[in-house]
Design an enzyme around this catalytic site. Structure first.
Site, PDB file in Angstrom:
ATOM      1  N   GLN B 194       0.818  -1.209   0.000  1.00 41.90           N
ATOM      2  CA  GLN B 194       0.000   0.000   0.000  1.00 41.90           C
ATOM      3  C   GLN B 194       0.855   1.264   0.000  1.00 41.90           C
ATOM      4  O   GLN B 194       0.419   2.317  -0.463  1.00 41.90           O
ATOM      5  CB  GLN B 194      -0.931   0.031   1.231  1.00 41.90           C
ATOM      6  CG  GLN B 194      -2.002  -1.054   1.250  1.00 41.90           C
ATOM      7  CD  GLN B 194      -1.559  -2.296   1.998  1.00 41.90           C
ATOM      8  OE1 GLN B 194      -0.368  -2.571   2.123  1.00 41.90           O
ATOM      9  NE2 GLN B 194      -2.504  -3.066   2.490  1.00 41.90           N
ATOM     10  N   ASP B 235      -5.333   1.870  13.018  1.00 44.19           N
ATOM     11  CA  ASP B 235      -6.541   1.093  12.782  1.00 44.19           C
ATOM     12  C   ASP B 235      -7.393   0.986  14.032  1.00 44.19           C
ATOM     13  O   ASP B 235      -8.597   0.789  13.965  1.00 44.19           O
ATOM     14  CB  ASP B 235      -6.190  -0.294  12.241  1.00 44.19           C
ATOM     15  CG  ASP B 235      -5.666  -0.177  10.825  1.00 44.19           C
ATOM     16  OD1 ASP B 235      -4.451   0.029  10.661  1.00 44.19           O
ATOM     17  OD2 ASP B 235      -6.480  -0.229   9.884  1.00 44.19           O
ATOM     18  N   ASN B 244      -1.834  -0.902  14.107  1.00 43.40           N
ATOM     19  CA  ASN B 244      -1.665  -0.362  12.760  1.00 43.40           C
ATOM     20  C   ASN B 244      -0.994  -1.444  11.918  1.00 43.40           C
ATOM     21  O   ASN B 244      -0.638  -2.512  12.408  1.00 43.40           O
ATOM     22  CB  ASN B 244      -0.854   0.940  12.810  1.00 43.40           C
ATOM     23  CG  ASN B 244      -0.940   1.738  11.521  1.00 43.40           C
ATOM     24  OD1 ASN B 244      -2.020   1.925  10.967  1.00 43.40           O
ATOM     25  ND2 ASN B 244       0.190   2.204  11.024  1.00 43.40           N
TER      26      ASN B 244
END
Lengths: 340, 340
Positions: B194, B235, B244
């Site tokens: 990502q 998160d 995370n």
């Protein structure tokens, strides 16, 4: 399939092509220095000790393929080929070391024919020594491994990085041979994935349990006490630092943070005891290794990329260096290492 | 191309397909909860705040596609669909939060038609709030960035992880909008990349300089003082830990070792102040994400693989949490966070 990573047969050097494993097992034949230089640049052969042996056989190839008949012209060609081969990869010290050991023997020869013979003899000797050294490193290191234990490793410091047996994975093999229960967590090792592809392949081949993780998951496994010790190879050890695959330094810092022992296993030929960290060039490899994966584009064209192949870990972060002559504990007394 | 990562049009939720960037820009249309659930599982949409908005619109979809005419049957269906949607990803708390905000409004409605209307209204409100929150986080965080500075980030906590602007990258955008000179080092973020694919793509789109590195190179850049601060998303933030993307913990440990500030930027909806680290499930994703890359086999079949999607970083390693209401410095006083 042979146990050796590279071997001499007829008048050629053969090597397992490490770029296509684990999908395919293929052998590359090098009949001259140019083909070997390409193999080294493309990482068909890699790993510090294997590069030492490859460099040595490379000089045997140079000697035996030379068409020069006068000794001075022959020696000049040998020097040129040695220079070409050394330049293929700048960070691992063993490559130069193997090349120099053979060229020194060649330089002392009385004739071209004599040089061609001693060059191959010396290369064979270096290959044999590499095997013996790995077995000795294995025996020394195996004593450090608890039973049972889980070892975290990075990149490939195994049979595929040497003639056979391996350095860091040689320690694991020796411990398993002694009856210890060892499992390996292999960091996949981006970008070229030597951990996922090579370490996993060679351990599976030997029946040693191995689990591949993303490099970035190592620290959280340490925090969960799932790693007993870290064990990596080395591309060069200066008086102040361990040079090894990019990512090694992060493992050393996080291992220290979690009070987990961090060892490197390396033959004495990996030591460069007259140099300091700042004198060593860290190879920066092409951006395409990060930009694409097969046909898949990973990084947009306009973004920058940095792809250092190695990093330097200050020796105070290293618990011990496992060599064929015993474990060295930093700070290093390099005079002891230099003595015969 | 739109600025939003996801948007409502007609009776559908549209989202940028984040699995094919940066090679292709494609838009996915979700006409029902089932298609949205697939999009979340496949990571066509990802990022904690974006999942909150997606969850909210998902419940609007559930309400508006229902064929139930009696309110009790309708509400039962809504509950079932909410359960289905929550299960798609267990770690990011925002998904449940967005779903619950809309289902609470639906549950209070007087009729099916009324519920269908308030559901969409509430989802729109959540999307709007998400934009405003990101801009507020950006303004708060921008003040922390030196000028000039180099920010290390991991995964994608940008516009693509939210409705627009972003959390961690929103801070970078706000600082750049204020005239600061900021460059970003983006960790590629294995296994799904990502960082390489999404963070690089969206920063390039905005003309912000970005360089992609292997995750394992971050620590050695810190050692060379090439990183001024680390800035990541979140998160979930419990009373004791930041959850995370896998790799965040290693960056936190190495940043602390090098005395480099480590910040997370997250809306208050990411906080889960009643839970502790051990109560949170860390999603373990399929091994194929590590085993192959396109057609290329990376890991031999017989080797094990572990693929945790997230890790937990104890809050004492976090310098500060950048929220829309200001920077919080651990140890956290969760009562302050819970108060309206």
């Amino acid at each position: 399939m042979r146990d050796e990573t590279l071997w001499w047969e007829g008048e050629s050097l053969f090597l397992i092509d490490q770029t296509v494993l684990p999908a395919r097992y293929e052998v590359v034949e090098c009949t001259d220095v140019e083909r070997l230089a390409r193999a080294i640049r493309r990482l068909e052969v890699r790993g510090a000790p294997a590069l030492g042996v490859a460099g040595a056989y490379g000089m045997a190839l140079a000697a035996r393929t030379s068409r020069e008949t006068s000794l001075p012209a022959f020696l000049a060609e040998i020097q040129e080929q040695a220079g070409l081969l050394k330049k293929t990869r700048p960070t691992a010290v063993n490559l130069s070391w193997g090349i120099e050991r053979v060229t020194t023997r060649i330089a002392a020869a009385g004739s071209v024919e004599d040089a061609q013979e001693v060059a191959l003899e010396e290369a064979h000797r270096i290959a044999r020594e590499d095997e013996e050294t790995c077995l000795a490193i294995g025996a020394v290191g195996a004593a450090l491994l608890p039973d049972p234990c889980t070892v975290l490793t990075h990149c490939n410091a195994g049979a595929l990085a040497c003639t056979r047996w391996g350095t860091a994975l040689g320690v694991v093999r020796s411990a398993v041979a002694e009856g210890k229960e060892v499992q390996v967590i292999a960091c996949e090792t981006r970008p070229l994935l030597q951990g996922a592809r090579l370490t996993a392949w060679e351990l599976i081949r030997d029946g040693i349990p191995v689990t591949v993780i993303p490099d970035s998951a190592a620290a959280s496994l340490m925090r969960r006490r799932e790693i007993d010790l870290v064990l990596v190879g080395a591309d060069r050890i200066t008086v102040d630092a361990l040079f090894n695959k990019i990512g090694t330094y992060a493992h050393a810092v996080t291992a220290r943070y979690h009070d987990i022992p961090f060892y490197t296993a390396a033959p004495l030929s990996t030591f460069d005891p007259l140099r300091k960290e700042w004198e060593v060039t860290i190879e920066e490899r092409g951006g395409e290794e990060l930009r694409t994966c097969g046909d898949w584009q990973l990084v947009p064209d306009q973004a920058g990329v940095r792809n250092p192949a190695f990093d330097a870990t200050p020796l105070p972060l290293v618990t011990g260096i496992i060599t064929e002559r015993g474990v060295l504990f930093p700070p290093l007394d390099m005079s002891r290492i230099l003595s015969p």
